[in-house]
Design a protein around this motif. Structure first.
Motif, short mmCIF file in Angstrom:
data_model
loop_
_atom_site.label_atom_id
_atom_site.label_comp_id
_atom_site.label_asym_id
_atom_site.label_seq_id
_atom_site.Cartn_x
_atom_site.Cartn_y
_atom_site.Cartn_z
N ARG A 218 4.13 0.78 4.62
CA ARG A 218 3.53 -0.27 5.46
C ARG A 218 4.61 -1.00 6.28
O ARG A 218 4.71 -2.23 6.27
CB ARG A 218 2.72 -1.26 4.62
N THR B 260 -2.64 -14.40 6.44
CA THR B 260 -2.84 -13.28 5.53
C THR B 260 -3.90 -12.33 6.07
O THR B 260 -4.64 -12.63 6.99
CB THR B 260 -3.26 -13.77 4.13
N TYR B 261 -3.97 -11.16 5.43
CA TYR B 261 -4.97 -10.13 5.74
C TYR B 261 -5.85 -9.96 4.51
O TYR B 261 -5.60 -9.09 3.67
CB TYR B 261 -4.30 -8.81 6.07
N TYR C 119 3.71 -3.96 8.65
CA TYR C 119 3.53 -5.25 8.00
C TYR C 119 4.88 -5.89 7.68
O TYR C 119 5.09 -7.10 7.87
CB TYR C 119 2.73 -5.09 6.70
N CYS D 138 6.26 -9.50 8.96
CA CYS D 138 6.65 -10.51 7.98
C CYS D 138 8.07 -11.00 8.25
O CYS D 138 8.34 -12.22 8.27
CB CYS D 138 6.53 -9.93 6.58
N GLU E 152 -6.96 -6.47 3.26
CA GLU E 152 -5.98 -5.40 3.09
C GLU E 152 -5.36 -5.33 1.70
O GLU E 152 -4.49 -4.51 1.45
CB GLU E 152 -4.85 -5.56 4.13
N SER E 153 -5.77 -6.20 0.80
CA SER E 153 -5.20 -6.14 -0.54
C SER E 153 -5.62 -4.85 -1.23
O SER E 153 -6.68 -4.28 -0.95
CB SER E 153 -5.65 -7.34 -1.38
N ASN F 225 4.66 -8.46 1.74
CA ASN F 225 4.99 -8.12 3.13
C ASN F 225 3.79 -8.23 4.06
O ASN F 225 3.95 -8.23 5.28
CB ASN F 225 5.61 -6.72 3.22
N ASP F 226 2.57 -8.34 3.52
CA ASP F 226 1.39 -8.45 4.38
C ASP F 226 0.99 -9.91 4.60
O ASP F 226 -0.19 -10.26 4.59
CB ASP F 226 0.22 -7.64 3.83
#
Length: 279
Positions: free
Chosen positions: A11, A213-214, A14, A18, A217-218, A89-90
């Motif tokens: 990723r 945050t996303y 991301y 970050c 996407e977790s 990192n996301d």
């Protein structure tokens, strides 16, 4: 000095976003450590080329979140860090994120601090901390209970996630690092902040500091989206499974008041076994 530890596995896009957000911080009194746990998408090469200010520690490919974070924390402590932060990192930190975290850290030197989370797409708040009841196995989210004028400063919570979690070094001296043996991925952050609070260290959500945050996407959300038997098995038994029964059992045995443990375990097992297909 504050050290920010970011465990990554692939990723790269991301990770770039970050790190770019950290470069835009108004307060640059921190150092960044990325633990690259065997990425295969060119992460190591990109970081070495484009982010010379970042310390990169290679992993084995089997560290997962908890051991990866611990590797970075050990390095930071060896470098003399007096404050530590875990970050995924996301996430993208608002430009004044570090400044506002350090502002409150100076005033609450023994406290663990989390940040208000906003959906990066809508810019709307999505997480503002929880107060958890062992008796009912329910969390009361603070964000809906606070009017906008109250959404500032510190608010006491039961635990905090590891994305943007500030930890005074004295907390590590008192309770050690994250439990990588029993909680290799999920629940390690909630466990750590719960243990810290039980040892007398305050745990606050800092509403003045913002993280973008996303939410979709977790790893936990991705597993839930599958709605398959394989996804169900991963949810309950996989190392990244948000409903991992083994991890939940360890968390409960470590932290639940003994008199409430039997009902808490039964409630938790039922929620995990039946909840996958309901959300």
């Amino acid at each position: 000095m504050l050290y920010i530890v970011i465990p990554v596995f692939n990723r790269l896009a991301y990770t770039r976003a970050c790190l770019d957000a950290l470069r835009r911080q108004t307060n640059q009194q921190f150092r960044t450590v990325v633990v690259d746990d065997g990425s295969t998408d060119g992460t190591a090469e990109a970081l070495a080329r484009d982010y010379p200010e970042v310390t990169v520690l290679p992993g084995t490919g089997q560290l997962f979140w908890t051991a990866g974070v611990n590797l970075g924390l050990r390095y930071a402590l060896g470098e003399g860090a007096d404050r530590l932060m875990t970050m995924n990192n996301d996430v993208e930190a608002a430009p004044d994120f570090v400044a506002r975290m350090l502002h409150w850290a100076a005033r609450q030197p023994e406290a663990l601090l989390g940040a208000l989370e906003l959906d990066i797409k809508t810019q709307q708040p999505v997480y503002g901390g929880e107060q958890f009841s062992w008796l009912t196995h329910r969390s009361r989210e603070l964000l809906p209970l606070l009017a906008p004028p109250q959404q500032r400063g510190l608010h006491a919570v039961s635990y905090l996630p590891g994305r943007g979690l500030l930890i005074p070094a004295r907390v590590v001296a008192a309770i050690g690092l994250f439990d990588e043996k029993r909680l290799p991925h999920y629940l390690a952050d909630y466990d750590y902040t719960t243990v810290a609070r039980r040892h007398g260290f305050p745990v606050y959500l800092n509403y003045d500091a913002r993280l973008l945050t996303y939410p979709e996407e977790s790893g936990q959300e991705q597993t839930r989206k599958q709605r398959t038997l394989r996804g169900y098995a991963e949810h309950l038994f996989g190392i990244r499974g948000g409903g991992n029964l083994r991890n939940f059992t360890h968390f409960a045995l470590k932290n639940c008041p003994p008199l409430l443990l039997p009902t808490f375990l039964l409630n938790g097992y039922a929620r995990r076994l039946g909840g996958y297909f309901l959300h």
